[in-house]
Design an enzyme around this catalytic site. Structure first.
Site, PDB file in Angstrom:
ATOM      1  N   GLY A  58     -67.661   4.736 -44.278  1.00  0.00           N
ATOM      2  CA  GLY A  58     -68.532   4.572 -45.260  1.00  0.00           C
ATOM      3  C   GLY A  58     -69.441   3.926 -45.103  1.00  0.00           C
ATOM      4  O   GLY A  58     -69.228   3.736 -43.754  1.00  0.00           O
TER       5      GLY A  58
ATOM      6  N   LEU B   2     -59.296   2.944 -51.804  1.00  0.00           N
ATOM      7  CA  LEU B   2     -59.777   4.032 -53.232  1.00  0.00           C
ATOM      8  C   LEU B   2     -60.579   2.637 -53.710  1.00  0.00           C
ATOM      9  O   LEU B   2     -59.788   1.577 -54.421  1.00  0.00           O
ATOM     10  CB  LEU B   2     -59.354   4.973 -53.591  1.00  0.00           C
ATOM     11  CG  LEU B   2     -58.348   4.749 -54.412  1.00  0.00           C
ATOM     12  CD1 LEU B   2     -58.237   4.813 -55.688  1.00  0.00           C
ATOM     13  CD2 LEU B   2     -56.812   6.090 -53.937  1.00  0.00           C
ATOM     14  N   ALA B   3     -61.931   3.156 -54.783  1.00  0.00           N
ATOM     15  CA  ALA B   3     -62.006   2.264 -55.760  1.00  0.00           C
ATOM     16  C   ALA B   3     -62.247   3.450 -57.339  1.00  0.00           C
ATOM     17  O   ALA B   3     -63.427   4.159 -56.970  1.00  0.00           O
ATOM     18  CB  ALA B   3     -62.874   1.132 -55.512  1.00  0.00           C
TER      19      ALA B   3
ATOM     20  N   CYS C 198     -73.975   5.087 -51.451  1.00  0.00           N
ATOM     21  CA  CYS C 198     -73.207   5.887 -50.135  1.00  0.00           C
ATOM     22  C   CYS C 198     -74.423   6.376 -49.724  1.00  0.00           C
ATOM     23  O   CYS C 198     -73.803   7.480 -49.128  1.00  0.00           O
ATOM     24  CB  CYS C 198     -72.023   7.078 -51.036  1.00  0.00           C
ATOM     25  SG  CYS C 198     -70.991   6.434 -51.557  1.00  0.00           S
TER      26      CYS C 198
END
EC number: 2.3.1.181
Length: 218
Positions: free
Chosen positions: A74, A153-154, A170
């Protein structure tokens, strides 16, 4: 699966805990899910992200905000108190679909968790994470070492997501951040409540992984 609540700990400490556990899980120890929060930190993934940071490091430091390069997939994202972070240190070797199936299952956990609060969230092709319309409510970025996953994950829970104003989320110029409290318009929802629901959905999803996770991974 064992689930461990780490509370609110610095990002670097969480990475150290995960990497140590990766060695143990790869050697045969039980899959482990860490649930936690981080103090304010902006992180970059393997796809870069510094170009999407709008504030210099010295200004961030003066505000008590750390910056960290990571090994996860990411781009750029933020962590802060009031955001639920989940780091699954799971064996991938022998799992149908491998890492892509794991990613799909993590999205499924979040979608089901949000549904428990009356929210309809979805996946978006080419835009990793979980979304409500064009609003991103959960970022996902994972890595693998010795066929074992780490990072994760967040999920934004508390209403204040202003840290995201310092970045292009992102790297997507048309995306903005949202949170569970904001979408439900209910500040009485606690992070502990969401954590408990999320833990239950992790157990359910990974006991019976969704079929599409396997189909999408071939």
């Amino acid at each position: 699966m064992q689930i461990i609540d780490l509370g609110c700990i610095p990002y670097a400490e969480a990475v150290e805990i995960q990497t140590g556990r990766v060695q143990e899980v790869a050697a045969g120890a039980e899959n482990t899910l860490y649930l936690l929060e981080h103090p304010k930190v902006i992180t970059f993934g393997r796809n870069g992200g510094r170009e999407n940071l709008h504030v210099d490091d010295s200004t961030l430091a003066s505000m008590g905000i750390e910056v960290a390069q990571t090994t996860r997939g990411g781009n750029i994202t933020c962590h802060f108190p009031g955001q639920l972070v989940a780091y699954p240190v799971f064996r991938i070797a022998g799992r149908p679909g491998g890492m892509r199936a794991l990613f799909y299952s993590l999205e499924e956990v979040v979608i089901r968790t949000l549904a428990r609060f009356g929210l309809q969230a979805f996946r978006s092709e080419g835009r990793p994470g979980v979304w409500i319309e064009n609003r991103k409510i959960c970022s996902i970025g994972i890595a693998m070492r010795r066929w074992t996953s780490y990072h994760g994950l967040a999920l934004n829970v508390c209403r204040d997501v202003s840290l995201f104003d310092m970045i292009t989320l992102c790297g997507l110029t048309d995306a903005r951040a949202t949170s569970l409290q904001a979408e439900c318009n209910d500040d009485s929802i606690t992070l502990q409540e969401v954590k408990d629901v999320c833990a239950g959905e992790f157990r359910a999803v990974f006991a019976h992984p969704p079929v599409a996770a396997h189909q999408n991974s071939v």
